[in-house]
Design a protein around this motif. Sequence first.
Motif, PDB file in Angstrom:
ATOM      1  N   LYS A   2     -62.162 -33.885 -39.740  1.00 17.45           N
ATOM      2  CA  LYS A   2     -62.407 -34.743 -38.581  1.00 17.45           C
ATOM      3  C   LYS A   2     -63.881 -34.717 -38.194  1.00 17.45           C
ATOM      4  O   LYS A   2     -64.563 -33.707 -38.376  1.00 17.45           O
ATOM      5  CB  LYS A   2     -61.584 -34.262 -37.381  1.00 17.45           C
ATOM      6  N   LYS A   3     -64.309 -35.818 -37.627  1.00 16.18           N
ATOM      7  CA  LYS A   3     -65.669 -35.909 -37.128  1.00 16.18           C
ATOM      8  C   LYS A   3     -65.880 -34.854 -36.045  1.00 16.18           C
ATOM      9  O   LYS A   3     -65.095 -34.749 -35.101  1.00 16.18           O
ATOM     10  CB  LYS A   3     -65.922 -37.296 -36.548  1.00 16.18           C
ATOM     11  N   ASP A   7     -57.565 -25.788 -36.054  1.00 14.55           N
ATOM     12  CA  ASP A   7     -57.191 -27.111 -35.576  1.00 14.55           C
ATOM     13  C   ASP A   7     -55.724 -27.357 -35.948  1.00 14.55           C
ATOM     14  O   ASP A   7     -55.188 -26.743 -36.876  1.00 14.55           O
ATOM     15  CB  ASP A   7     -58.110 -28.152 -36.228  1.00 14.55           C
ATOM     16  N   PHE A  32     -56.918 -31.949 -41.438  1.00  9.35           N
ATOM     17  CA  PHE A  32     -57.728 -33.152 -41.576  1.00  9.35           C
ATOM     18  C   PHE A  32     -59.202 -32.777 -41.480  1.00  9.35           C
ATOM     19  O   PHE A  32     -59.571 -31.854 -40.752  1.00  9.35           O
ATOM     20  CB  PHE A  32     -57.412 -34.149 -40.455  1.00  9.35           C
ATOM     21  N   LYS A  63     -51.888 -31.082 -40.275  1.00 12.50           N
ATOM     22  CA  LYS A  63     -51.168 -32.338 -40.488  1.00 12.50           C
ATOM     23  C   LYS A  63     -49.675 -32.065 -40.324  1.00 12.50           C
ATOM     24  O   LYS A  63     -49.172 -31.014 -40.734  1.00 12.50           O
ATOM     25  CB  LYS A  63     -51.455 -32.883 -41.889  1.00 12.50           C
TER      26      LYS A  63
END
Length: 193
Positions: A72-73, A27, A70, A30
């Motif tokens: 994340k959901k 992903d 992060f 940041k």
Amino acid sequence: MSVTSWGKCSIFIQPVGSAKNEWDKLDTPKEDTTQVNPTKGDTMTQTEEGGGTVDRKTKKSTYEAVYQLFIKKGVAQPFKTIDGVIEGNYRLAIQPEDPELPGVYMGNTTVGAEEGYTTADGALITYTHSALIPDGDVVAKTVNKKNEEVYCAYRWRVITATKGTGGKYALTFKHPEGATETGDIKETYTSSV
């Protein structure tokens, strides 16, 4: 296109010893957290009586790549961690925003994780890849002054990523412009399926 290797990067990982050219794309980290931290090797000096320097030698540098993801959901983390410990060794490739420019390649790393939380950023995990010498890894290979093949813990490589099936990517590597070696680097995997 860019002149330098800055901007939004793509990070790819693969377990060391994988049988297929399949890499996981992480992903997006940041902002401004992806970095490589070199540590210059210690310098050893031999001195003679009176303080004159007879010889000096510097040991190899070491490298760590660091980035924050992060939590994340609905997005799984790339590594299973148990109190910051991640089992196994991983290859790491960091492709710059402009994929025609050299990116970071580490052919064998151990990975650690630090889980944290702030109300400003939410939940984050800081991943640290510590580079090891990747013996036998053609992507990390070079030739020294004695014309011997040596393997480097950290190399600049132009990284091309091609999306495959199941969310996996195939990576190819080539030497950057201006390098002593030139052209594409051919890797061999034990399985092509």
